[in-house]
Each structure stands twice: as structure tokens, then as C-alpha cells.
Design a protein around this motif. Structure first.
Motif, PDB file in Angstrom:
ATOM      1  N   MET A  56      34.856  34.838  32.972  1.00  0.00           N
ATOM      2  CA  MET A  56      34.495  35.596  34.180  1.00  0.00           C
ATOM      3  C   MET A  56      33.655  36.794  33.340  1.00  0.00           C
ATOM      4  O   MET A  56      32.705  37.451  33.895  1.00  0.00           O
ATOM      5  CB  MET A  56      35.838  36.564  34.604  1.00  0.00           C
ATOM      6  CG  MET A  56      35.334  36.644  36.168  1.00  0.00           C
ATOM      7  SD  MET A  56      34.714  35.741  37.219  1.00  0.00           S
ATOM      8  CE  MET A  56      36.023  35.928  37.889  1.00  0.00           C
ATOM      9  N   TYR A  96      39.536  35.101  31.921  1.00  0.00           N
ATOM     10  CA  TYR A  96      38.726  36.891  31.780  1.00  0.00           C
ATOM     11  C   TYR A  96      37.881  36.313  30.795  1.00  0.00           C
ATOM     12  O   TYR A  96      37.166  36.995  31.176  1.00  0.00           O
ATOM     13  CB  TYR A  96      39.968  37.098  31.359  1.00  0.00           C
ATOM     14  CG  TYR A  96      39.515  38.997  31.367  1.00  0.00           C
ATOM     15  CD1 TYR A  96      38.679  39.463  32.615  1.00  0.00           C
ATOM     16  CD2 TYR A  96      39.867  39.512  29.863  1.00  0.00           C
ATOM     17  CE1 TYR A  96      38.380  41.081  32.330  1.00  0.00           C
ATOM     18  CE2 TYR A  96      39.344  41.249  30.388  1.00  0.00           C
ATOM     19  CZ  TYR A  96      38.151  41.881  31.297  1.00  0.00           C
ATOM     20  OH  TYR A  96      38.480  42.640  31.047  1.00  0.00           O
ATOM     21  N   VAL A 141      43.413  30.383  39.411  1.00  0.00           N
ATOM     22  CA  VAL A 141      41.754  30.275  40.151  1.00  0.00           C
ATOM     23  C   VAL A 141      42.078  31.623  39.870  1.00  0.00           C
ATOM     24  O   VAL A 141      43.024  32.741  40.281  1.00  0.00           O
ATOM     25  CB  VAL A 141      41.492  29.966  41.364  1.00  0.00           C
ATOM     26  CG1 VAL A 141      40.859  30.679  41.743  1.00  0.00           C
ATOM     27  CG2 VAL A 141      42.131  28.538  41.499  1.00  0.00           C
ATOM     28  N   MET A 142      40.902  32.696  38.849  1.00  0.00           N
ATOM     29  CA  MET A 142      40.726  34.264  38.739  1.00  0.00           C
ATOM     30  C   MET A 142      39.749  34.288  39.977  1.00  0.00           C
ATOM     31  O   MET A 142      38.451  33.914  39.590  1.00  0.00           O
ATOM     32  CB  MET A 142      40.159  34.418  37.573  1.00  0.00           C
ATOM     33  CG  MET A 142      39.646  35.981  37.428  1.00  0.00           C
ATOM     34  SD  MET A 142      39.460  36.460  35.751  1.00  0.00           S
ATOM     35  CE  MET A 142      41.127  36.541  35.457  1.00  0.00           C
ATOM     36  N   LEU A 143      39.658  35.201  40.824  1.00  0.00           N
ATOM     37  CA  LEU A 143      38.465  35.524  40.974  1.00  0.00           C
ATOM     38  C   LEU A 143      38.295  37.300  41.621  1.00  0.00           C
ATOM     39  O   LEU A 143      38.682  37.989  41.710  1.00  0.00           O
ATOM     40  CB  LEU A 143      38.146  34.858  42.623  1.00  0.00           C
ATOM     41  CG  LEU A 143      39.813  35.738  43.916  1.00  0.00           C
ATOM     42  CD1 LEU A 143      39.629  35.278  45.112  1.00  0.00           C
ATOM     43  CD2 LEU A 143      41.094  35.101  43.448  1.00  0.00           C
ATOM     44  N   THR A 144      36.840  36.931  42.514  1.00  0.00           N
ATOM     45  CA  THR A 144      36.582  39.198  42.152  1.00  0.00           C
ATOM     46  C   THR A 144      35.531  38.827  43.027  1.00  0.00           C
ATOM     47  O   THR A 144      35.274  37.494  43.237  1.00  0.00           O
ATOM     48  CB  THR A 144      35.888  39.672  40.919  1.00  0.00           C
ATOM     49  OG1 THR A 144      35.541  41.029  40.994  1.00  0.00           O
ATOM     50  CG2 THR A 144      35.403  38.985  40.423  1.00  0.00           C
ATOM     51  N   PHE A 166      42.901  42.459  36.728  1.00  0.00           N
ATOM     52  CA  PHE A 166      41.585  43.170  35.504  1.00  0.00           C
ATOM     53  C   PHE A 166      41.219  43.932  35.712  1.00  0.00           C
ATOM     54  O   PHE A 166      40.732  43.936  36.719  1.00  0.00           O
ATOM     55  CB  PHE A 166      40.618  41.811  34.813  1.00  0.00           C
ATOM     56  CG  PHE A 166      41.727  41.030  34.356  1.00  0.00           C
ATOM     57  CD1 PHE A 166      41.776  40.701  32.606  1.00  0.00           C
ATOM     58  CD2 PHE A 166      42.515  39.754  34.889  1.00  0.00           C
ATOM     59  CE1 PHE A 166      42.925  39.616  32.353  1.00  0.00           C
ATOM     60  CE2 PHE A 166      43.043  38.805  34.448  1.00  0.00           C
ATOM     61  CZ  PHE A 166      43.619  38.672  33.023  1.00  0.00           C
ATOM     62  N   PRO A 198      38.568  44.379  41.475  1.00  0.00           N
ATOM     63  CA  PRO A 198      39.658  43.703  40.247  1.00  0.00           C
ATOM     64  C   PRO A 198      39.451  42.657  39.892  1.00  0.00           C
ATOM     65  O   PRO A 198      39.313  42.032  41.283  1.00  0.00           O
ATOM     66  CB  PRO A 198      41.107  44.258  41.267  1.00  0.00           C
ATOM     67  CG  PRO A 198      41.185  45.551  42.356  1.00  0.00           C
ATOM     68  CD  PRO A 198      39.072  45.881  42.636  1.00  0.00           C
ATOM     69  N   LEU A 199      39.424  41.878  39.294  1.00  0.00           N
ATOM     70  CA  LEU A 199      39.885  40.883  39.218  1.00  0.00           C
ATOM     71  C   LEU A 199      41.512  40.073  39.174  1.00  0.00           C
ATOM     72  O   LEU A 199      41.866  41.057  38.474  1.00  0.00           O
ATOM     73  CB  LEU A 199      39.128  40.385  37.821  1.00  0.00           C
ATOM     74  CG  LEU A 199      37.705  40.253  37.410  1.00  0.00           C
ATOM     75  CD1 LEU A 199      37.196  41.248  37.139  1.00  0.00           C
ATOM     76  CD2 LEU A 199      37.412  39.186  36.184  1.00  0.00           C
ATOM     77  N   ARG A 200      41.730  39.250  40.310  1.00  0.00           N
ATOM     78  CA  ARG A 200      43.193  38.757  40.396  1.00  0.00           C
ATOM     79  C   ARG A 200      43.705  37.344  39.931  1.00  0.00           C
ATOM     80  O   ARG A 200      42.129  36.554  40.399  1.00  0.00           O
ATOM     81  CB  ARG A 200      43.377  39.342  41.906  1.00  0.00           C
ATOM     82  CG  ARG A 200      43.084  38.697  43.279  1.00  0.00           C
ATOM     83  CD  ARG A 200      41.551  40.215  43.267  1.00  0.00           C
ATOM     84  NE  ARG A 200      41.109  39.022  44.575  1.00  0.00           N
ATOM     85  CZ  ARG A 200      39.997  39.534  45.460  1.00  0.00           C
ATOM     86  NH1 ARG A 200      39.539  39.873  44.877  1.00  0.00           N
ATOM     87  NH2 ARG A 200      39.575  38.479  46.526  1.00  0.00           N
TER      88      ARG A 200
END
Lengths: 210, 384
Positions: free
Chosen positions: B330, B327, B169-172, A193, A201-203
């Protein structure tokens, strides 16, 4: 005069109503605004009043939830037997050899090149250019003015924002959001994203099997 | 009350280096989540205490090494997360689970290392502690037992809750311009949400500042005392800085459709918080249906990298739109984080040599205790 039921909400719904009237003056456009209940479910019981024999339909909703809500709405309508022809603006240019799936919307001034394929439920905003042999998987959402080079591959439920240029042959994976304007020359993995509100970026990492 | 925290602890390079050595160089600190390294060859790289670290899965064994090839000092893994063998891209040296340079192409022909030299070629390994799905690392040559840093009740709560995490898992990362300590002073301050988050967090949950009279008296006594903390007392005090559990009831608990698709942790409609001293914060704003894991990594006196992980509770079965769930939540979390970051960046920007000392109230007793502990550590009155 045959009916066209435009079912949805928000600006895409209003846009679709106008576009259908413009594109098909031979149809009687019947706008039907839907709401969601507290559990975000659509209530389509009003469709009981219509027969799929007498009317076609079109699902028009925004791209919230990576366009899954629009897909849900489309699927509910289709499950009742309604046909969902694509809506192609008379002011768009779609090559004869291009293939456009059910419930797609191609807005004014867009160009879809030869042998390009758009699966069902895609939204293509005004002025989008889609190159020859591009493959757009279902429920992709391409904002106005985006440019997709020849042979590009866009995954399902992916959003491309205005000002995004995808270079020839580049793959953008499924469930991505690319909303930072620029030219993308490398593949982007699924579930990535690029949102200008975030520093990076969001991964999404998913090694599991649940 | 007056805080003992001096502006130097937020601004000075010297204090930053000392903090890295005396605090982060000695304590267990968060490294990553286990689902990110749950499969063979899955890895995560981070830079903590100035050290590039790779944590990698070798046939189910998880090890952390310095992420530097022993040949030409190339980083072994380049990406922040990924899945590939631990092989250097420069000259293809490959390393095993013990950190040994198991494969050196053309070794006998062109390197001509003796057997003794080959045996010496071993990556520096760092000890790990895995609590549920949370992986901690320690850079000390003589690490304290993790039970000396966290009490058993906290570790059990962390283990139990984190075992509920899903594999997806989503991460940033947010690059923030403030000292990491401001984030935790803010997180220990239940009076700020109604002022900083009136249109976001405070709409969903009401955090009420409470005064713990005993703690307040203790904080007043300690913060005005010149007597240094003794090590044993300091370690016991430190264990109180980490806590976790239900924090405030959710005013109007949302019932999203995806909630039916995950195995909720617990059953209470409460906002959960976990603070793992020094720099890990976990919250569940959904009453156990999802978790946000925030790791505030100090990178300079006035700069902090905030790594944010967002995960639902374990899925009962896969569903196609789970990326949309991650998403959208987040994006929602970013609103609250950005509000906090903005405030803390403005606090940092206002700090200077002649800045007035903070004036905490009785409800901020825990922050006062942390301040006393921190100052004594930094001034060498005790060591971890």
C-alpha cells in the motif's frame, strides 16, 4: 576476550556496533554485515566459522516489513545456538524489576519503569520513556523520544514513531504503525496504520478464515 | 480532434447534481468488496449519491439499506466497517434482513404504534448485484439489468479475478481535489505513465499507446456529429467503456517470498487492468498475486474521495507477516497514486470558464467516445 558478533545491515547495525563497544568494553565486537539475495533471504553461512560456545551474537536490522525481517534474522542466528543478550546502553535507566527480552536494544537516555516488560527483539530508541507495568510484545519498534504511559500494552511488530505519546493504560494492537506525532488516549485496533503520508488511517479488515 | 467536454462538467454545481441524477442515480456502481461483509453482522457504510448506505450480512444474506434509523434519523452504523447487529445506538431499534424494525424496546408501553404502523416501519432497501467478490448497488427506482451496463465477457473476467481475492483487506481513503472524471480520462490514457510515473510505475511496466484506426474513425465521426445518440446505441457504446484483462507485460516481474503463500490468479507476468464504468478501477501490478481496487467517489464538482483497497490473492494458509505485505505494498501504491493525484489536481486547478477545450489525439479515441456519450446524456439527448 569473548566475542560478540553483531550481525545486520544499515544504520541499526552501525549503531549496535558502537553501542556494544561502549556498553561492553570487555567484549571483542565482531561486525558482520549481511546481505539479502534476490528472494530477500539472508545468507548466514559465514556463521559456520564461529561456535556458540565462544561467541554471543546480536541481530541489528531496520524495521522494514514491520520488524519481521529483524525477527527473521534473529531467529536464524538463534537457531544456530547463539545467545542473543539484550543491549542496554549504560546511559539508559532500566528499573531493576523491569524485564528485557533477548536481542532487545535500549538506546541512550531511555527510561524503563518498574515491572515493565519488553519481550524479545524490541528496539527502543534514544530518550524513550516506558512507564511502570507497561507490556511491550516482541519485535515492537519504538522510535526515539516516544513516551509510553504506565500500564500501556503494545502489540508485537508495532512501530511507534517519534513524538508519539501513548496515554496510561492504552492498548495498541499488533502490527500497527503509529507515526503521526500526538497523544493517543484510545486503544488502536491491530493492523491499523497511522502514516502521515496518507490522508486517513489504513485499516485492515479480516473476517475470513483462510 | 476536439473534445466536446466543457469545463462546466468539471466545475459546475448544477452539472454535478445533474450527473448524480442522470448517471450515478441510474447506473450500477461499486459499493464494496464481499470479504468485508463475509460474516454475520459484518457491515460497511458508504455515502454514495448523497445517500448514506449500509450493506450488512444477516446470517449469510447481504442487503443494503439506507443507513438512517426510522425513529429519529440517527445513523444505524457509525463506523465505515465493522461487525455488530443493525441496531440503532440512540433508542436501540433493531432491524432484520428485510429492513423491518423487528425490535423496538418498550414499543407497546411508550410508542403505541398500531400494527399497521409497525408494518410500515421498514428501511429503504437498495438492490445489489454481487459479481464474484465485487458488490454493486443501484439507487434507481427502476434499475437496468447489470448486463445492460457490462457485457458478459467483462462480467466473467471480473467474477473470475475477484474470486481470487483474499479475505484480509487493507483500505484507506484519499481526499483529492479534482473531478472524478479526470481520474478515468487519465486511466484510459496509456501515454501518461512514462511522463507522470518515470521513477515508479513506468520502471516496472511499459504501457504503449496504440491507435485503433476503426475506433479513431468512429470517435471522429461521432464527436463531430450533431445527431444525438439513440438510447440503444448509447447503451451498447457504454458497455465498451468497461473492459478488463492483461494490459502490458511486466518488464521484470518481482518474485516475492509471499507469492508462494497465495493462490495466484492466472499465470501470466502481465499488468492487469479492469475499468468498470463509471468509477471503479482494479489493477494487478503483480500478475495476479495481488489486486488494488480503487473507487473514485464524487463528493463535489472539484472533489473526489478515492477509496483504495489492497488485497492479495487468497492465502494458501495464514502467515504471521501478511499485514506487512499489505502495508508495504500500500505504501508503494501510494507513490503512484500521489503522482496521479498531483497531476489531476493541477488540471482541476487550471480549469476555468475560458480554459481551452482538450485536444485529444487519435490514441485517445476511447476518451472521445466517452465524452460524446457523456455530453449527450448530460444534455438530455438520451436517458439510461
Amino acid at each position: 576476550m569473548p566475542f560478540k558478533l553483531i550481525i545486520g545491515a544499515g544504520w541499526p547495525f552501525e549503531l549496535a556496533c558502537e553501542a556494544w563497544r561502549s556498553a561492553r568494553p570487555d567484549l571483542q565486537v565482531q561486525p558482520i554485515e549481511v546481505t539479502q539475495d534476490q528472494a530477500y533471504a539472508f545468507d548466514l553461512s559465514f556463521l559456520d566459522r564461529y561456535s556458540p560456545e565462544d561467541a554471543g551474537a546480536f541481530a541489528a536490522f531496520d524495521n522494514r516489513f514491520l520488524n519481521f525481517k529483524r525477527l527473521e534474522l534473529m531467529a536464524l542466528i538463534k537457531s544456530r545456538g547463539f545467545r542473543l543478550e539484550p543491549l542496554i546502553s549504560p546511559r539508559a535507566h532500566v528499573a531493576e524489576t523491569a524485564r528485557i527480552g533477548e536481542n532487545c536494544f535500549i538506546d541512550d537516555g531511555s527510561v524503563v519503569g518498574p515491572r515493565a516488560e519488553l519481550q524479545y527483539n524490541c528496539f527502543v530508541g534514544a530518550g524513550v520513556i516506558i512507564g511502570m507495568d507497561a507490556r511491550i510484545a516482541h519485535s515492537a519498534w519504538i522510535e526515539r523520544g516516544a513516551v509510553l504511559g504506565g500500564g500501556t500494552r503494545i502489540g508485537s511488530h508495532t512501530t511507534l514513531g517519534s513524538g508519539v505519546i501513548v496515554a496510561d493504560g492504552v492498548d495498541i494492537g499488533r502490527c500497527c504503525v503509529v507515526e503521526i506525532p500526538g497523544t493517543y488516549r484510545r486503544d488502536i485496533p491491530a493492523k491499523t496504520f497511522l502514516n502521515p503520508d496518507f490522508d486517513e488511517p489504513l485499516r485492515t479488515i479480516d473476517h475470513g478464515s483462510s | 480532434m476536439r473534445s466536446n467536454m466543457d469545463h462546466r462538467y468539471y466545475l459546475s454545481e448544477e452539472a454535478y447534481r445533474r450527473e448524480q441524477e442522470l448517471l450515478f442515480g441510474r447506473l450500477w456502481q461499486f459499493l464494496t468488496l464481499k470479504p468485508l461483509v463475509s460474516k454475520h453482522n459484518a457491515f460497511v457504510t458508504r455515502r454514495l449519491c448523497g445517500i448514506p448506505v449500509v450493506v450488512q450480512n444477516f446470517q449469510g444474506e447481504i442487503h443494503a439499506f439506507q443507513n438512517v434509523c426510522l425513529h429519529r434519523q440517527q445513523a444505524l452504523q457509525w463506523e465505515s466497517e465493522g461487525r455488530r447487529p443493525l441496531v440503532c445506538r440512540y433508542h436501540a431499534w433493531g432491524y432484520n434482513a428485510r429492513g423491518e424494525a423487528e425490535n423496538i424496546p418498550f414499543c407497546e408501553d411508550i410508542y403505541r404504534f398500531s400494527d399497521a404502523r409497525r408494518k410500515e416501519l421498514r428501511l429503504r432497501e437498495y438492490p445489489l448485484e454481487i459479481i464474484g467478490n465485487v458488490i454493486f448497488v443501484n439507487f434507481s427506482p427502476d434499475p437496468i439489468p447489470i448486463g445492460e451496463q457490462f457485457d458478459t465477457g467483462f462480467l466473467e473476467s471480473l467474477r473470475s479475478s475477484s474470486e481470487a481475492y483474499d479475505d484480509e483487506v487493507m483500505l484507506t481513503t484519499f481526499h483529492a481535489q479534482f473531478n472524478w472524471k479526470l481520474a478515468y480520462e487519465n486511466l484510459r490514457d496509456p501515454n501518461h505513465p512514462r511522463f507522470v510515473h518515470p521513477q515508479s510505475l513506468a520502471k516496472a511496466v511499459t504501457f504503449l499507446p496504440r491507435i485503433d484506426e476503426a475506433m479513431s474513425a468512429e470517435a471522429k465521426t461521432l464527436s463531430t456529429s450533431d445527431a444525438p445518440l439513440q438510447r440503444e446505441a448509447a447503451m451498447a457504446l457504454m458497455r465498451r467503456f468497461s473492459w478488463g484483462g492483461p494490459d502490458a507485460p511486466l518488464d521484470d516481474a518481482p518474485g516475492y517470498e509471499w507469492h508462494r503463500r497465495v493462490e495466484r490468479w492466472g499465470s501470466a507476468d502481465w499488468y492487469y487492468n479492469w475499468l468498470a464504468f463509471p468509477n471503479l478501477h482494479i489493477a494487478s501490478a503483480t500478475g495476479g498475486y495481488s489486486f488494488i481496487v480503487e473507487h473514485h467517489v464524487p463528493v463535489a464538482p472539484g472533489r473526489t474521495d478515492l477509496l483504495v483497497h489492497w488485497v492479495t490473492a487468497k492465502k494458501s494458509a495464514r502467515y504471521a507477516w501478511s499485514p506487512a505485505v499489505l502495508y508495504s505494498h500500500m505504501v508503494g501504491a501510494r507513490t503512484v497514486l500521489a503522482e496521479d493525484i498531483k497531476v489531476m489536481e493541477m488540471v482541476q486547478a487550471a480549469l476555468h470558464e475560458r480554459a481551452p477545450a482538450p485536444s485529444p489525439g487519435d490514441y485517445e479515441a476511447m476518451n472521445m467516445l466517452v465524452d460524446k456519450w457523456y455530453v449527450d446524456l448530460m444534455e438530455g439527448r438520451f436517458a439510461i
